[in-house]
Design an enzyme around this catalytic site. Structure first.
Site, PDB file in Angstrom:
ATOM      1  N   ARG A 274      36.781  35.928  43.815  1.00 18.40           N
ATOM      2  CA  ARG A 274      36.030  36.528  42.708  1.00 18.40           C
ATOM      3  C   ARG A 274      34.946  37.445  43.250  1.00 18.40           C
ATOM      4  NH1 ARG A 274      35.426  31.399  38.451  1.00 18.40           N
ATOM      5  NH2 ARG A 274      37.663  30.908  38.429  1.00 18.40           N
ATOM      6  N   ARG A 289      28.363  29.574  44.511  1.00 19.74           N
ATOM      7  CA  ARG A 289      29.011  30.768  43.954  1.00 19.74           C
ATOM      8  C   ARG A 289      29.490  31.658  45.094  1.00 19.74           C
ATOM      9  NH1 ARG A 289      28.681  32.055  38.727  1.00 19.74           N
ATOM     10  NH2 ARG A 289      26.863  30.696  38.485  1.00 19.74           N
ATOM     11  N   GLU A 361      27.965  22.755  36.573  1.00 17.83           N
ATOM     12  CA  GLU A 361      29.369  22.789  36.160  1.00 17.83           C
ATOM     13  C   GLU A 361      30.301  22.653  37.356  1.00 17.83           C
ATOM     14  OE1 GLU A 361      32.918  25.520  35.719  1.00 17.83           O
ATOM     15  OE2 GLU A 361      31.043  26.593  35.388  1.00 17.83           O
ATOM     16  N   SER A 364      35.790  23.597  33.945  1.00 10.73           N
ATOM     17  CA  SER A 364      35.889  24.023  32.551  1.00 10.73           C
ATOM     18  C   SER A 364      37.313  23.779  32.095  1.00 10.73           C
ATOM     19  CB  SER A 364      35.542  25.508  32.394  1.00 10.73           C
ATOM     20  OG  SER A 364      34.161  25.733  32.506  1.00 10.73           O
ATOM     21  N   ARG A 403      32.913  22.792  45.032  1.00 11.61           N
ATOM     22  CA  ARG A 403      31.791  22.178  44.309  1.00 11.61           C
ATOM     23  C   ARG A 403      31.884  20.651  44.373  1.00 11.61           C
ATOM     24  NH1 ARG A 403      29.669  25.836  39.216  1.00 11.61           N
ATOM     25  NH2 ARG A 403      29.595  27.817  40.387  1.00 11.61           N
TER      26      ARG A 403
END
Length: 438
Positions: A274, A289, A361, A364, A403
């Site tokens: 990403r 991130r 988070e 999701s 994560r």
């Protein structure tokens, strides 16, 4: 993609749903919907003109033969002249219809999915609602100040951001030794759990895909700048996947499935890439991130009737990973303004990170309804009905492996900077029970 018939017949409901999404005021939602309907009317008008002219062309062509048979040369010539004019009109109608269809498709492609009726209204993450009954565990108590993962990793000599920056730039990391093995072990543990107990079929998908695949799951055209691209010849490119959701969901692209084969559940461990174009200044330290990270993805393809129950099930499967690791976490329902582009309802699983003293988070799980299916033209044939219907698609992280590594490091840290290995992972670590500085 949205159903034009639904928009035509439920204009007010569509406007109301769109107005709940981030970036859409009531006025903008109404204006956008009016533009869509105007484009739709213009496209249908061009198509109707094409059909009328084609019908007259066919009629005139048949009449030419009759006129010639009756020796009516003047009549035949007049009809032939008319057919020539109709041919030109048909070409113009076809060009107009294609142009208007392209504009309509582009306008629809930029619209987000509408939130489900039970999604809480809100503007951003501050309006998300915790699902209390889904919470698990309590944050651990330490008799020392817990450190963040990057402090632990660098102190152990097993996490190197500086050298990664020399090679690739910011938001990359070298993991070494026991930490590299721990990340691999976590991914393998997740795959084993999902395939042996949760009913998912493991898939090893392509990591590079075409524009059409990104369009199908909603990354294109809206999020092009968030992707990494690789040229593939003079007129083609391939993109690095930001999540295995893309190749896994596109397994059913342009397919008609038997209802008996649904639900279809697949999972994959993949690297993800990403650009994080909109994340400047956010989480610049550590592994939260990254431009490159590893994730285990869950994807389900179901009938509309199975959709809501499958969403709850998928979230349970993702949570089970953290339960087996005995790490405290909570689940929140994302509000209408915080959901992803293609989702109609999303649960976020947030894991407790002692070093940050907050929940973050880690997964999701989203129900996209038929939004992606329409973009991919993915259907199924109901056993008791004629014709076909669009499938529903769901996706979720089960989990983000990097994560999860962070969560293990911070929740299982000792005062001396060592990290205990959770019981569930020890079989994958060759008997290692603790990571210590060598």
């Amino acid at each position: 993609m949205h159903d034009l018939k639904f928009i035509r017949e439920n204009k007010d409901a569509f406007v109301a749903g769109l107005a709940k999404r981030n970036g859409y005021s009531a006025e903008k939602a109404a204006s956008t919907t009016a533009d869509i309907l105007e484009l739709d009317n213009s496209w249908r008008t061009a198509k109707a003109s094409f059909e009328q002219h084609r019908a007259r062309q066919n009629e005139a062509s048949r009449a030419i033969g009759k006129a010639k048979a009756q020796k009516d040369e003047a009549g035949a010539k007049a009809l032939m002249d008319e057919v020539a004019l109709l041919k030109a009109a048909l070409q113009k109608d076809d060009a107009d219809a294609r142009e208007r269809e392209t504009a309509l498709t582009a306008a629809l492609a930029g619209l987000p999915n509408l939130p489900a009726d039970d999604v809480p209204e809100g503007a951003d993450e501050n309006d998300n609602v915790e699902v209390a009954v889904r919470g698990f565990g309590n944050p651990p108590e330490f008799d020392f100040k817990p450190k963040e993962h990057f402090v632990l990793g660098e102190s152990l000599g097993l996490m190197d951001f500086e050298r990664a920056a020399k090679v690739s730039g910011a938001r990359f990391v070298y993991l070494k030794g026991a930490l590299a093995r721990l990340e691999r072990a976590l991914g393998q543990f997740m795959l084993d759990l999902h395939t042996s107990e949760n009913g998912y079929t493991e898939v090893n998908p392509p990591f590079l895909v075409r524009d059409e695949a990104f369009f199908g799951t909603g990354q294109l055209p809206k999020f092009e700048e968030d992707l990494f691209w690789a040229p593939n010849g003079a007129e083609m490119r391939l993109g690095l996947i930001p999540t295995a959701e893309v190749p896994l969901t596109n397994l059913v692209r342009e397919e008609i499935l038997d209802e008996a084969k649904l639900p279809m559940r697949v999972t994959a461990w993949t690297p993800c890439f990403r650009a994080e174009a909109g994340a400047a200044g956010r989480d610049t330290t550590g592994m939260i991130r990254q431009h490159q990270f590893v994730k285990v993805e869950l994807v389900s393809v179901v009938t509309p009737e199975q959709s809501d129950a499958e969403h709850e099930r998928m979230t349970d499967c993702a949570q089970e990973v953290l339960k087996r690791l005995n790490i405290a976490h909570r689940v929140v329902t994302l509000c209408s303004g915080d959901m992803g582009f293609g989702a109609r309802k999303t649960y976020d699983i947030e894991v407790w990170l002692p070093g940050q003293d907050r929940y973050r988070e880690i997964s999701s799980c989203s129900n996209c309804g038929d939004f992606q299916a329409r973009r991919m033209n993915a259907r199924y044939r109901p056993k008791d009905e004629r014709g076909t219907r669009f499938v529903h698609t769901l996706n979720g992280s089960g989990l983000a492996v990097g994560r999860t590594l962070i969560a293990v490091m911070e929740n299982y840290q000792e005062s001396d900077g060592s990290i205990r290995i959770p019981d569930a992972i020890r079989p994958y670590m060759g008997g290692l029970t603790k990571i210590e500085k060598v």
